[in-house]
Design a protein around this motif. Structure first.
Motif, PDB file in Angstrom:
ATOM      1  N   PRO A   1       0.988  -1.229  -0.186  1.00  0.00           N
ATOM      2  CA  PRO A   1      -0.476   0.538  -0.660  1.00  0.00           C
ATOM      3  C   PRO A   1       1.074   1.234   0.075  1.00  0.00           C
ATOM      4  O   PRO A   1       0.227   1.906  -0.518  1.00  0.00           O
ATOM      5  CB  PRO A   1      -1.149  -0.115   1.570  1.00  0.00           C
ATOM      6  CG  PRO A   1      -0.360  -1.144   2.099  1.00  0.00           C
ATOM      7  CD  PRO A   1       0.509  -2.121   1.682  1.00  0.00           C
ATOM      8  N   GLU A   2       1.904   1.516   0.489  1.00  0.00           N
ATOM      9  CA  GLU A   2       2.956   2.284   0.759  1.00  0.00           C
ATOM     10  C   GLU A   2       3.439   2.456  -0.939  1.00  0.00           C
ATOM     11  O   GLU A   2       3.966   4.408  -0.624  1.00  0.00           O
ATOM     12  CB  GLU A   2       3.570   2.431   1.477  1.00  0.00           C
ATOM     13  CG  GLU A   2       4.767   0.823   1.531  1.00  0.00           C
ATOM     14  CD  GLU A   2       4.408  -0.445   2.433  1.00  0.00           C
ATOM     15  OE1 GLU A   2       5.411  -1.277   2.583  1.00  0.00           O
ATOM     16  OE2 GLU A   2       3.276  -0.785   2.452  1.00  0.00           O
ATOM     17  N   THR A   3       3.450   1.977  -1.482  1.00  0.00           N
ATOM     18  CA  THR A   3       4.201   2.198  -3.369  1.00  0.00           C
ATOM     19  C   THR A   3       2.848   2.300  -4.124  1.00  0.00           C
ATOM     20  O   THR A   3       3.462   2.632  -5.229  1.00  0.00           O
ATOM     21  CB  THR A   3       5.287   1.302  -3.178  1.00  0.00           C
ATOM     22  OG1 THR A   3       4.576   0.294  -3.039  1.00  0.00           O
ATOM     23  CG2 THR A   3       6.538   0.878  -2.283  1.00  0.00           C
ATOM     24  N   PHE A   4       1.649   3.084  -3.069  1.00  0.00           N
ATOM     25  CA  PHE A   4       0.045   2.599  -4.687  1.00  0.00           C
ATOM     26  C   PHE A   4       1.038   4.167  -5.568  1.00  0.00           C
ATOM     27  O   PHE A   4       0.622   3.577  -6.783  1.00  0.00           O
ATOM     28  CB  PHE A   4      -0.502   3.303  -3.557  1.00  0.00           C
ATOM     29  CG  PHE A   4      -1.761   3.792  -4.535  1.00  0.00           C
ATOM     30  CD1 PHE A   4      -2.401   2.191  -4.842  1.00  0.00           C
ATOM     31  CD2 PHE A   4      -1.908   5.152  -5.259  1.00  0.00           C
ATOM     32  CE1 PHE A   4      -3.740   2.790  -5.746  1.00  0.00           C
ATOM     33  CE2 PHE A   4      -3.203   5.295  -5.524  1.00  0.00           C
ATOM     34  CZ  PHE A   4      -4.043   4.060  -6.017  1.00  0.00           C
ATOM     35  N   LEU A   5       1.153   5.159  -4.531  1.00  0.00           N
ATOM     36  CA  LEU A   5       1.400   5.696  -6.280  1.00  0.00           C
ATOM     37  C   LEU A   5       2.517   6.018  -7.080  1.00  0.00           C
ATOM     38  O   LEU A   5       2.694   5.939  -8.147  1.00  0.00           O
ATOM     39  CB  LEU A   5       1.822   7.406  -5.260  1.00  0.00           C
ATOM     40  CG  LEU A   5       1.058   8.038  -4.488  1.00  0.00           C
ATOM     41  CD1 LEU A   5       1.328   9.424  -3.712  1.00  0.00           C
ATOM     42  CD2 LEU A   5      -0.295   8.902  -5.847  1.00  0.00           C
ATOM     43  N   TYR A   6       4.039   4.827  -6.542  1.00  0.00           N
ATOM     44  CA  TYR A   6       4.400   3.826  -7.296  1.00  0.00           C
ATOM     45  C   TYR A   6       3.442   3.638  -8.223  1.00  0.00           C
ATOM     46  O   TYR A   6       4.264   3.414  -9.469  1.00  0.00           O
ATOM     47  CB  TYR A   6       5.690   4.292  -6.861  1.00  0.00           C
ATOM     48  CG  TYR A   6       6.786   4.702  -6.181  1.00  0.00           C
ATOM     49  CD1 TYR A   6       7.597   5.815  -6.341  1.00  0.00           C
ATOM     50  CD2 TYR A   6       6.413   4.810  -4.977  1.00  0.00           C
ATOM     51  CE1 TYR A   6       7.987   6.739  -5.066  1.00  0.00           C
ATOM     52  CE2 TYR A   6       6.826   5.995  -4.069  1.00  0.00           C
ATOM     53  CZ  TYR A   6       8.261   6.616  -4.242  1.00  0.00           C
ATOM     54  OH  TYR A   6       8.732   7.381  -3.619  1.00  0.00           O
ATOM     55  N   GLY A   7       3.034   3.104  -7.506  1.00  0.00           N
ATOM     56  CA  GLY A   7       2.302   1.873  -8.758  1.00  0.00           C
ATOM     57  C   GLY A   7       1.188   2.529 -10.033  1.00  0.00           C
ATOM     58  O   GLY A   7       1.220   2.307 -11.245  1.00  0.00           O
ATOM     59  N   MET A   8       0.497   3.792  -9.647  1.00  0.00           N
ATOM     60  CA  MET A   8       0.271   5.065 -10.560  1.00  0.00           C
ATOM     61  C   MET A   8       0.751   4.944 -11.179  1.00  0.00           C
ATOM     62  O   MET A   8       0.412   5.371 -12.929  1.00  0.00           O
ATOM     63  CB  MET A   8      -1.000   5.137  -9.207  1.00  0.00           C
ATOM     64  CG  MET A   8      -2.147   6.090  -9.793  1.00  0.00           C
ATOM     65  SD  MET A   8      -3.030   7.037  -9.420  1.00  0.00           S
ATOM     66  CE  MET A   8      -1.558   8.152  -8.142  1.00  0.00           C
ATOM     67  N   ALA A   9       1.927   5.711 -11.200  1.00  0.00           N
ATOM     68  CA  ALA A   9       2.955   6.028 -12.362  1.00  0.00           C
ATOM     69  C   ALA A   9       3.459   5.702 -12.854  1.00  0.00           C
ATOM     70  O   ALA A   9       3.802   5.916 -14.298  1.00  0.00           O
ATOM     71  CB  ALA A   9       4.124   6.974 -11.254  1.00  0.00           C
ATOM     72  N   ALA A  10       3.609   3.553 -12.363  1.00  0.00           N
ATOM     73  CA  ALA A  10       4.314   3.009 -13.788  1.00  0.00           C
ATOM     74  C   ALA A  10       3.223   2.794 -14.262  1.00  0.00           C
ATOM     75  O   ALA A  10       3.604   2.785 -15.754  1.00  0.00           O
ATOM     76  CB  ALA A  10       5.041   1.576 -12.459  1.00  0.00           C
ATOM     77  N   PHE A  11       1.547   3.118 -14.177  1.00  0.00           N
ATOM     78  CA  PHE A  11       0.800   2.034 -14.836  1.00  0.00           C
ATOM     79  C   PHE A  11       0.697   3.555 -15.902  1.00  0.00           C
ATOM     80  O   PHE A  11       0.033   3.698 -17.709  1.00  0.00           O
ATOM     81  CB  PHE A  11      -0.575   1.779 -14.030  1.00  0.00           C
ATOM     82  CG  PHE A  11      -0.645   0.719 -13.752  1.00  0.00           C
ATOM     83  CD1 PHE A  11      -0.258  -0.702 -14.236  1.00  0.00           C
ATOM     84  CD2 PHE A  11      -0.741  -0.145 -12.837  1.00  0.00           C
ATOM     85  CE1 PHE A  11      -0.664  -1.453 -14.265  1.00  0.00           C
ATOM     86  CE2 PHE A  11      -0.649  -1.357 -12.249  1.00  0.00           C
ATOM     87  CZ  PHE A  11      -0.369  -2.535 -12.925  1.00  0.00           C
TER      88      PHE A  11
ATOM     89  N   VAL B   1      -4.562  11.569  -9.287  1.00  0.00           N
ATOM     90  CA  VAL B   1      -5.414  10.484  -9.773  1.00  0.00           C
ATOM     91  C   VAL B   1      -5.824  11.307 -11.353  1.00  0.00           C
ATOM     92  O   VAL B   1      -6.327  11.062 -12.425  1.00  0.00           O
ATOM     93  CB  VAL B   1      -6.404   9.994  -8.879  1.00  0.00           C
ATOM     94  CG1 VAL B   1      -7.604   9.623  -9.442  1.00  0.00           C
ATOM     95  CG2 VAL B   1      -6.434   9.558  -7.819  1.00  0.00           C
ATOM     96  N   GLY B   2      -6.647  11.888 -11.735  1.00  0.00           N
ATOM     97  CA  GLY B   2      -6.916  13.251 -11.947  1.00  0.00           C
ATOM     98  C   GLY B   2      -5.856  12.902 -13.683  1.00  0.00           C
ATOM     99  O   GLY B   2      -6.282  12.398 -14.761  1.00  0.00           O
ATOM    100  N   ILE B   3      -4.787  12.800 -13.431  1.00  0.00           N
ATOM    101  CA  ILE B   3      -4.125  12.024 -14.702  1.00  0.00           C
ATOM    102  C   ILE B   3      -3.734  11.676 -15.129  1.00  0.00           C
ATOM    103  O   ILE B   3      -3.531  11.229 -16.130  1.00  0.00           O
ATOM    104  CB  ILE B   3      -2.334  13.522 -14.341  1.00  0.00           C
ATOM    105  CG1 ILE B   3      -2.488  14.864 -13.358  1.00  0.00           C
ATOM    106  CG2 ILE B   3      -1.428  13.225 -15.345  1.00  0.00           C
ATOM    107  CD1 ILE B   3      -0.796  14.997 -13.175  1.00  0.00           C
ATOM    108  N   TYR B   4      -3.366  10.522 -14.133  1.00  0.00           N
ATOM    109  CA  TYR B   4      -3.812   9.043 -14.262  1.00  0.00           C
ATOM    110  C   TYR B   4      -4.847   8.924 -15.220  1.00  0.00           C
ATOM    111  O   TYR B   4      -4.741   8.273 -16.976  1.00  0.00           O
ATOM    112  CB  TYR B   4      -4.416   8.327 -13.362  1.00  0.00           C
ATOM    113  CG  TYR B   4      -3.578   6.702 -13.540  1.00  0.00           C
ATOM    114  CD1 TYR B   4      -2.698   6.273 -14.025  1.00  0.00           C
ATOM    115  CD2 TYR B   4      -5.265   6.245 -13.489  1.00  0.00           C
ATOM    116  CE1 TYR B   4      -2.320   4.823 -14.290  1.00  0.00           C
ATOM    117  CE2 TYR B   4      -5.520   4.800 -14.171  1.00  0.00           C
ATOM    118  CZ  TYR B   4      -4.277   4.138 -14.365  1.00  0.00           C
ATOM    119  OH  TYR B   4      -3.943   2.760 -14.782  1.00  0.00           O
TER     120      TYR B   4
END
Length: 225
Positions: free
Chosen positions: A93-103, A150-153
């Motif tokens: 959970p603590e690396t969620f933002l990194y995961g979103m950036a990768a996706f 989340v909006g940018i994603y």
């Protein structure tokens, strides 16, 4: 593949078909292992990360083994590798933002692969209101610091969906299923827990990735060994 259009003998086409099915075997096997093990999400580990990301790595190898290369394939392989990184990051959970950036990077590479011809603005006129409505609901449940990323994603995902639908075929279905998978995951994470959310998310996700991978063969020849 049409033998008359491509000038390939039936024997060659049969060999290539067997080649594709053989190299898809590891993807199917690793997907089966993921669903059979079904490691609980509250037990994050490098083993669970490996089990989750391995099917996508297998698709990278699949493209290397059976396609003749080229820009489209390389962009798809880059997108798959970024997706595998995202799979790994989302285990914790603590690396969620990194995961979103990768996706986000993966969806951007798919977007580049699909290109902007044919334009087909009608699909854009459908994806924009859909994203705007969904994001407006999510925004009510997001932490303040998550609203912008989340909006940018979502914008990148929507653009990728538009271009996938414009291409049609397996690219269109794959892009649509990625959007469905993301939508279910976001709703389950931020809005309300959904029954069988993980099962539906991962089923649509793996299906989407293999469909996008197979879209490479609309513009590329297979390797002949």
């Amino acid at each position: 593949m049409d033998p008359g259009k491509n000038g390939l003998p039936l024997k060659t086409l049969l060999v290539q078909d067997r080649q594709v099915r053989r190299w898809l075997g590891p993807f199917i096997l690793t997907c089966s292992i993921y669903f059979l093990l079904w490691i609980p999400e509250d037990q994050p580990s490098w083993v669970s990360a490996l089990v989750k990301s391995l099917p996508v790595f297998c698709l990278v190898v699949f493209l290397w083994a059976v396609s003749s290369g080229g820009g489209y394939t390389w962009l798809l392989q880059g997108g798959l590798l970024c997706s595998a990184v995202g799979d790994t990051c989302l285990v914790w959970p603590e690396t969620f933002l990194y995961g979103m950036a990768a996706f986000a990077a993966a969806n951007f590479l798919y977007l580049c692969a699909f290109g902007f011809f044919p334009l087909r603005l009608g699909w854009l006129l459908l994806t924009i209101p859909g994203f705007a409505l969904y994001y407006s609901i999510l925004l009510l449940h997001l932490e303040p610091d998550l609203g912008l990323p989340v909006g940018i994603y979502g914008v990148i995902l929507s653009a990728m969906l538009w271009r996938g639908l414009a291409q049609g075929g397996s690219a269109g279905w794959g892009a649509l299923l990625i959007a469905v998978s993301n939508g279910i995951l976001a709703w389950d994470t931020f809005v309300q827990t959904l029954p069988y959310a993980r099962l539906v998310t991962m089923t649509t996700y793996y299906t989407a990735q293999v469909l996008i991978t197979l879209s490479a063969f609309r513009s590329l020849e297979l390797k002949t060994h």
